[in-house]
Design a protein around this motif. Structure first.
Motif, PDB file in Angstrom:
ATOM      1  N   HIS A 106       0.846  -1.182   0.000  1.00 46.96           N
ATOM      2  CA  HIS A 106       0.000   0.000   0.000  1.00 46.96           C
ATOM      3  C   HIS A 106       0.888   1.240   0.000  1.00 46.96           C
ATOM      4  O   HIS A 106       2.080   1.180   0.295  1.00 46.96           O
ATOM      5  CB  HIS A 106      -0.924   0.003   1.223  1.00 46.96           C
ATOM      6  CG  HIS A 106      -0.206  -0.319   2.497  1.00 46.96           C
ATOM      7  ND1 HIS A 106      -0.392  -1.512   3.166  1.00 46.96           N
ATOM      8  CD2 HIS A 106       0.724   0.368   3.219  1.00 46.96           C
ATOM      9  CE1 HIS A 106       0.375  -1.540   4.243  1.00 46.96           C
ATOM     10  NE2 HIS A 106       1.060  -0.402   4.295  1.00 46.96           N
ATOM     11  N   ALA A 107       0.306   2.384  -0.329  1.00 45.30           N
ATOM     12  CA  ALA A 107       1.064   3.635  -0.354  1.00 45.30           C
ATOM     13  C   ALA A 107       1.418   4.058   1.070  1.00 45.30           C
ATOM     14  O   ALA A 107       0.628   3.891   2.004  1.00 45.30           O
ATOM     15  CB  ALA A 107       0.246   4.723  -1.050  1.00 45.30           C
ATOM     16  N   VAL A 108       2.620   4.616   1.222  1.00 44.88           N
ATOM     17  CA  VAL A 108       3.046   5.171   2.508  1.00 44.88           C
ATOM     18  C   VAL A 108       3.642   6.552   2.273  1.00 44.88           C
ATOM     19  O   VAL A 108       4.104   6.880   1.177  1.00 44.88           O
ATOM     20  CB  VAL A 108       4.069   4.265   3.226  1.00 44.88           C
ATOM     21  CG1 VAL A 108       3.430   2.957   3.647  1.00 44.88           C
ATOM     22  CG2 VAL A 108       5.292   4.013   2.349  1.00 44.88           C
ATOM     23  N   LEU A 109       3.639   7.355   3.329  1.00 42.86           N
ATOM     24  CA  LEU A 109       4.098   8.731   3.278  1.00 42.86           C
ATOM     25  C   LEU A 109       4.919   9.033   4.528  1.00 42.86           C
ATOM     26  O   LEU A 109       4.823   8.311   5.538  1.00 42.86           O
ATOM     27  CB  LEU A 109       2.906   9.690   3.226  1.00 42.86           C
ATOM     28  CG  LEU A 109       1.986   9.625   2.012  1.00 42.86           C
ATOM     29  CD1 LEU A 109       0.680  10.355   2.330  1.00 42.86           C
ATOM     30  CD2 LEU A 109       2.660  10.247   0.801  1.00 42.86           C
ATOM     31  N   PRO A 110       5.723  10.108   4.505  1.00 45.56           N
ATOM     32  CA  PRO A 110       6.411  10.510   5.728  1.00 45.56           C
ATOM     33  C   PRO A 110       5.416  10.738   6.863  1.00 45.56           C
ATOM     34  O   PRO A 110       4.354  11.328   6.674  1.00 45.56           O
ATOM     35  CB  PRO A 110       7.094  11.831   5.320  1.00 45.56           C
ATOM     36  CG  PRO A 110       7.317  11.689   3.847  1.00 45.56           C
ATOM     37  CD  PRO A 110       6.114  10.944   3.345  1.00 45.56           C
ATOM     38  N   GLY A 111       5.763  10.228   8.032  1.00 42.87           N
ATOM     39  CA  GLY A 111       4.894  10.326   9.197  1.00 42.87           C
ATOM     40  C   GLY A 111       4.189   9.028   9.539  1.00 42.87           C
ATOM     41  O   GLY A 111       3.798   8.816  10.691  1.00 42.87           O
ATOM     42  N   VAL A 112       4.027   8.133   8.557  1.00 38.67           N
ATOM     43  CA  VAL A 112       3.387   6.841   8.810  1.00 38.67           C
ATOM     44  C   VAL A 112       4.246   6.028   9.778  1.00 38.67           C
ATOM     45  O   VAL A 112       5.479   5.994   9.677  1.00 38.67           O
ATOM     46  CB  VAL A 112       3.183   6.069   7.497  1.00 38.67           C
ATOM     47  CG1 VAL A 112       2.817   4.611   7.764  1.00 38.67           C
ATOM     48  CG2 VAL A 112       2.101   6.740   6.659  1.00 38.67           C
ATOM     49  N   ILE A 113       3.598   5.370  10.737  1.00 37.91           N
ATOM     50  CA  ILE A 113       4.295   4.508  11.700  1.00 37.91           C
ATOM     51  C   ILE A 113       3.947   3.069  11.379  1.00 37.91           C
ATOM     52  O   ILE A 113       2.807   2.630  11.543  1.00 37.91           O
ATOM     53  CB  ILE A 113       3.888   4.835  13.150  1.00 37.91           C
ATOM     54  CG1 ILE A 113       4.092   6.329  13.444  1.00 37.91           C
ATOM     55  CG2 ILE A 113       4.687   3.983  14.133  1.00 37.91           C
ATOM     56  CD1 ILE A 113       3.478   6.795  14.749  1.00 37.91           C
ATOM     57  N   GLN A 114       4.925   2.334  10.877  1.00 41.11           N
ATOM     58  CA  GLN A 114       4.750   0.931  10.523  1.00 41.11           C
ATOM     59  C   GLN A 114       5.218   0.034  11.662  1.00 41.11           C
ATOM     60  O   GLN A 114       6.103   0.413  12.437  1.00 41.11           O
ATOM     61  CB  GLN A 114       5.560   0.587   9.271  1.00 41.11           C
ATOM     62  CG  GLN A 114       5.139   1.303   8.003  1.00 41.11           C
ATOM     63  CD  GLN A 114       5.992   0.872   6.827  1.00 41.11           C
ATOM     64  OE1 GLN A 114       7.217   0.801   6.909  1.00 41.11           O
ATOM     65  NE2 GLN A 114       5.344   0.559   5.715  1.00 41.11           N
ATOM     66  N   VAL A 115       4.630  -1.158  11.729  1.00 39.82           N
ATOM     67  CA  VAL A 115       5.062  -2.141  12.721  1.00 39.82           C
ATOM     68  C   VAL A 115       5.496  -3.404  11.981  1.00 39.82           C
ATOM     69  O   VAL A 115       4.647  -4.178  11.518  1.00 39.82           O
ATOM     70  CB  VAL A 115       3.948  -2.464  13.732  1.00 39.82           C
ATOM     71  CG1 VAL A 115       4.464  -3.464  14.772  1.00 39.82           C
ATOM     72  CG2 VAL A 115       3.456  -1.195  14.426  1.00 39.82           C
TER      73      VAL A 115
END
Length: 319
Positions: free
Chosen positions: A238-247
């Protein structure tokens, strides 16, 4: 202080006498190309670079230097107004101590010397006229992963000479009080937040997270109590952007930053609001912060407040 012409020909550049570690040319980043797989890049602490440019009367997206580790020594090759914002590096113009978030004047031949940060992590240097390396996809930012933009797509080295724009007709020193860093970072719930059980959700919000040494401009890897997602199926990209918190599977979250990839497959537990992303960027390795939950309305209000703070400077920059 008034600008006075030097007796020798003015060269529109600055020269790196000592470049430090990972000093790069950055502006506000590349936009409109993520569908091509191009990262945003740009200053990690956008607020500090914008503030520095505002104090000089530059365009708000003018390029400056992002400085991470000193010592850095820069020679001005023309009479130059400059501003330092962000981390409070020990700074001297020749042998005179100077403060951040103030507009200072350097004569041709003078040198700016920056030692290590006293707290926080990144310092931003803006000069009148901006740093005028070539545009790549509409930005002068350095993309270290793709190795383009900025100065030959790399961190600066000793001897590099950076072109700067035409001098501005500024006549006096002027400064502002800069934001204070706090260890509380506001975030909104992410698309996969509810895939984590209630105890895990509480752990995410209630604990202090430490920035690890595996962090870089792509993302800050955090360390704390493990976040477990349970038996949910694997996610599609999926699309991600600065600021996203992934686990990721190890349960230790990653806060994506300006050089992050354009797609990902890890669950997104939350997203840092734009108004607080600078706090993440200014947290040094080994430092801690905690996440504070807010909703979308609060995020919009914070963003508007941030813009108002910058707009209020328009009345003082030409003093």
């Amino acid at each position: 202080m008034h600008r006075e012409s030097g007796t020798r020909e003015q060269t529109s550049s600055i020269r790196m006498i000592r470049a430090g570690i990972l000093t790069t040319v950055q502006d506000l980043g590349r936009h409109g190309s993520r569908h091509l797989g191009v990262a945003q890049a740009g200053a990690l602490d956008r607020y500090s670079l914008m503030l520095a440019n505002k104090l000089l009367g530059n365009s708000i997206d003018s390029a400056g230097l992002e400085i991470l580790v000193g010592p850095v020594e820069i020679e001005f090759e023309r009479d130059t107004w400059f501003v330092l914002c962000g981390a409070n590096f020990a700074a001297h113009l020749d042998h005179i101590s100077i403060s951040k978030a103030w507009r200072h004047f350097a004569r041709a031949g003078q040198r700016l010397i920056l030692q290590g940060a006293q707290k926080e992590a990144r310092c931003y240097l803006a000069v009148d006229g901006g740093i005028c390396v070539g545009l790549v996809l509409g930005s002068r930012s350095t993309d270290l992963q793709a190795q383009f933009g900025g100065f030959d797509g790399r961190a600066l080295k000793k001897g590099d000479r950076l072109p700067i724009g035409s001098p501005r007709n500024l006549r006096s020193r002027v400064g502002v009080q800069q934001r204070m860093w706090t260890p509380e970072v506001r975030a909104i719930r992410g698309p996969e937040f509810t895939q984590f059980d209630l105890p895990t959700q509480k752990r995410f919000w209630q604990q202090a997270w430490q920035v690890t040494s595996q962090s870089n401009r792509m993302g800050f890897r955090l360390q704390g109590e493990t976040l477990e997602r349970g038996g949910h199926s694997q996610l599609l990209s999926h699309a991600v952007l600065p600021g996203v918190i992934q686990v990721p599977p190890n349960g230790q979250p990653i806060v994506l930053l300006a050089d992050c990839q354009t797609t990902g497959g890890y669950p997104r537990i939350a997203t840092v609001i734009e108004a607080d992303l600078w706090k993440v960027a200014q947290t040094p390795i080994g430092g801690h912060f905690c996440f504070i939950e807010v909703d979308h309305d609060a995020a919009k209000i914070a963003s508007k407040k941030w813009q108002r703070e910058l707009n209020r400077l328009d009345g003082v920059i030409h003093a």
